[in-house]
Design a protein around this motif. Sequence first.
Motif, PDB file in Angstrom:
ATOM      1  N   UNK A  55       4.214  16.710  -7.147  1.00  0.00           N
ATOM      2  CA  UNK A  55       2.560  16.668  -6.801  1.00  0.00           C
ATOM      3  C   UNK A  55       1.784  15.860  -7.643  1.00  0.00           C
ATOM      4  N   UNK A  56       2.155  15.386  -8.514  1.00  0.00           N
ATOM      5  CA  UNK A  56       1.425  14.416  -9.525  1.00  0.00           C
ATOM      6  C   UNK A  56       1.509  12.851  -8.811  1.00  0.00           C
ATOM      7  N   UNK A  57       0.339  12.344  -9.089  1.00  0.00           N
ATOM      8  CA  UNK A  57       0.246  10.783  -8.417  1.00  0.00           C
ATOM      9  C   UNK A  57       0.873   9.567  -9.345  1.00  0.00           C
ATOM     10  N   UNK A  58       1.625   8.915  -8.805  1.00  0.00           N
ATOM     11  CA  UNK A  58       2.043   7.765  -9.400  1.00  0.00           C
ATOM     12  C   UNK A  58       1.928   6.470  -8.573  1.00  0.00           C
ATOM     13  N   UNK A  59       1.842   5.229  -9.427  1.00  0.00           N
ATOM     14  CA  UNK A  59       1.596   3.925  -8.733  1.00  0.00           C
ATOM     15  C   UNK A  59       2.763   3.501  -8.186  1.00  0.00           C
ATOM     16  N   UNK A  60       4.066   4.020  -8.337  1.00  0.00           N
ATOM     17  CA  UNK A  60       5.230   3.375  -7.988  1.00  0.00           C
ATOM     18  C   UNK A  60       6.214   4.340  -8.024  1.00  0.00           C
ATOM     19  N   UNK A  61       7.163   4.350  -7.212  1.00  0.00           N
ATOM     20  CA  UNK A  61       8.368   5.174  -7.084  1.00  0.00           C
ATOM     21  C   UNK A  61       9.460   4.984  -8.041  1.00  0.00           C
ATOM     22  N   UNK A  62       9.116   4.581  -9.108  1.00  0.00           N
ATOM     23  CA  UNK A  62      10.129   4.571 -10.491  1.00  0.00           C
ATOM     24  C   UNK A  62       9.346   5.075 -11.660  1.00  0.00           C
ATOM     25  N   UNK A  63      10.015   5.267 -12.706  1.00  0.00           N
ATOM     26  CA  UNK A  63       9.734   6.029 -13.812  1.00  0.00           C
ATOM     27  C   UNK A  63      10.443   5.690 -15.153  1.00  0.00           C
ATOM     28  N   UNK A  64      10.132   5.856 -16.269  1.00  0.00           N
ATOM     29  CA  UNK A  64      10.714   5.803 -17.673  1.00  0.00           C
ATOM     30  C   UNK A  64      11.614   7.056 -17.840  1.00  0.00           C
ATOM     31  N   UNK A  65      12.839   6.895 -18.036  1.00  0.00           N
ATOM     32  CA  UNK A  65      13.938   7.855 -18.392  1.00  0.00           C
ATOM     33  C   UNK A  65      13.680   8.219 -19.891  1.00  0.00           C
ATOM     34  N   UNK A  66      13.984   9.504 -20.049  1.00  0.00           N
ATOM     35  CA  UNK A  66      14.196   9.912 -21.529  1.00  0.00           C
ATOM     36  C   UNK A  66      15.333   9.163 -22.326  1.00  0.00           C
ATOM     37  N   UNK A  67      15.107   8.581 -23.392  1.00  0.00           N
ATOM     38  CA  UNK A  67      15.951   7.779 -24.127  1.00  0.00           C
ATOM     39  C   UNK A  67      15.496   8.149 -25.514  1.00  0.00           C
TER      40      UNK A  67
ATOM     41  N   UNK B 243       5.150  -4.463 -13.852  1.00  0.00           N
ATOM     42  CA  UNK B 243       4.579  -5.285 -12.782  1.00  0.00           C
ATOM     43  C   UNK B 243       5.906  -6.237 -12.294  1.00  0.00           C
ATOM     44  N   UNK B 244       6.838  -6.677 -12.986  1.00  0.00           N
ATOM     45  CA  UNK B 244       8.123  -7.320 -12.344  1.00  0.00           C
ATOM     46  C   UNK B 244       8.740  -6.445 -11.150  1.00  0.00           C
ATOM     47  N   UNK B 245       9.161  -5.138 -11.706  1.00  0.00           N
ATOM     48  CA  UNK B 245       9.658  -4.401 -10.825  1.00  0.00           C
ATOM     49  C   UNK B 245       8.868  -3.918  -9.450  1.00  0.00           C
ATOM     50  N   UNK B 246       7.603  -3.626  -9.637  1.00  0.00           N
ATOM     51  CA  UNK B 246       6.709  -3.520  -8.480  1.00  0.00           C
ATOM     52  C   UNK B 246       6.702  -4.604  -7.625  1.00  0.00           C
TER      53      UNK B 246
ATOM     54  N   UNK C  70       0.936  -1.398   0.073  1.00  0.00           N
ATOM     55  CA  UNK C  70       0.113   0.009   0.087  1.00  0.00           C
ATOM     56  C   UNK C  70       0.947   1.389  -0.032  1.00  0.00           C
ATOM     57  N   UNK C  71       2.170   0.942   0.312  1.00  0.00           N
ATOM     58  CA  UNK C  71       3.110   2.187   0.296  1.00  0.00           C
ATOM     59  C   UNK C  71       3.792   2.413  -1.092  1.00  0.00           C
ATOM     60  N   UNK C  72       3.448   1.752  -2.156  1.00  0.00           N
ATOM     61  CA  UNK C  72       4.168   1.736  -3.410  1.00  0.00           C
ATOM     62  C   UNK C  72       3.712   3.226  -4.166  1.00  0.00           C
ATOM     63  N   UNK C  73       2.521   3.681  -3.952  1.00  0.00           N
ATOM     64  CA  UNK C  73       2.398   4.959  -4.630  1.00  0.00           C
ATOM     65  C   UNK C  73       3.167   6.045  -4.229  1.00  0.00           C
ATOM     66  N   UNK C  74       3.448   7.085  -5.034  1.00  0.00           N
ATOM     67  CA  UNK C  74       4.196   8.151  -4.459  1.00  0.00           C
ATOM     68  C   UNK C  74       3.877   9.519  -5.395  1.00  0.00           C
ATOM     69  N   UNK C  75       4.125  10.540  -5.050  1.00  0.00           N
ATOM     70  CA  UNK C  75       4.066  11.751  -5.805  1.00  0.00           C
ATOM     71  C   UNK C  75       5.349  12.253  -6.369  1.00  0.00           C
ATOM     72  N   UNK C  76       5.225  12.740  -7.804  1.00  0.00           N
ATOM     73  CA  UNK C  76       6.577  13.257  -8.203  1.00  0.00           C
ATOM     74  C   UNK C  76       6.219  14.804  -8.786  1.00  0.00           C
TER      75      UNK C  76
END
Length: 385
Positions: A111-123, A350-353, A103-109
Amino acid sequence: MRSTLLALPFIGSALAARPFVNEPATGIEELFDSLPAGNLVPLNQIVALHDFDYAARKFLIPANYTYYRNGAGGEWSYRNNLEVFQRYRLRPRVMLDVTGVEATLPTTILGYNFSAPFFICPASRAANGNPTEVERGLVEGAAAGGILYNQAGYSDLSVEEVGEIAAKNNQTFFRQIYLTGNDTTDKTAFNRAKAAGAKAIIWTVDSAADGVRHRAARYSMGSANGGFSLQTWGEYKKYKTWTDLPIVLKGIQTVEDAQEAVANGADAIWLSNHGGRQVDGSPSSLEVALEIHQEAPEVFKQIEVYADGGVRYGSDVLKLLALGVRAVGLGRPFMYANVYGTEGVKHLIKLLKNEIINDAGNAGIADLHNISPRAINWNVNHWYS
Ligand SMILES: Cc1cc2nc3c(=O)[nH]c(=O)nc-3n(C[C@H](O)[C@H](O)[C@H](O)COP(=O)(O)O)c2cc1C
């Protein structure tokens, strides 16, 4: 006899030499080494993030795989980014109630809500991995998985096209840019990002010059951006007057620059050495985060800090979060996953979460927003140094 005895310790350390492993074994090679090049490992056989690297290398033509894989110079920083996480072991605590960690996976970046503390880098150059869907798999996969997508400046879809997809999915995305020094062109880039719906600008500041990339040069697959660019705090202040979007500085590599960023009113910073692609010898973001933790820990409270480079396991994410990093980026794994399009990107998320919550549980971490730095042993494990 005497000389033999004297040589013994050296023989011991030579035998202990540990070769670099790009992908620690998951058993995938035993099943698919005989699969001819150009074929795709079934997605349901991808059980770890590193498996995407193996599958992409098998599937893509060498030039396209090499563009993703390569690092600068001798690729010491590329390798260090991957290995550094094993230099610091967990200190798992037991007899704690960790049953609520998911339940603590979601975070804000910002101020915006996301389901997990990781993201896709620009590439840049998603088309190298997926000529049909190009970048769509990354955008739509991020939307489906509820994580942040950062679009690269040199991307295969326009910012307006990404904005359209994002709007349909009610998705938050940020736009990375390299600035040219030409005010008219650069202002246009800011305005287009805002008009397309991007919620922040990522200004990549670790690329004041070309990355020297040998492996890529072999295939004439140089950097998407080139030449020298003017990157100063004066420029940052000027850009801040051009847009009301937050401007995140990507590529901070020292505690001094983290402090300068705070002093100059930066909206957020992103610790990164560009995946080891710009200058060989540059530190991994874990090392930079540790330097900030030791010398100016207040930075993590004054400003949002993100980090990327070599993150491949749930426990890697935990180590960065434990130092105060808010969210963690992944570049290559998503580019490799994009070979499968949206489904690959969703699978990776899914794997990383799953890894993050299970690794946290086993490490005695009940709340991903409150990981003690003591959850990690910050004394270097020299086998990996
Ligand atoms: C193929 C490729 C292209 C990249 N292009 C960009 C880019 O256009 N802009 C940028 O800021 N960073 C770029 N990066 C760096 C990533 O944003 C990120 O910092 C890095 O990939 C993180 O390391 P990792 O690949 O080990 O996860 C690129 C990285 C890769 C692998």
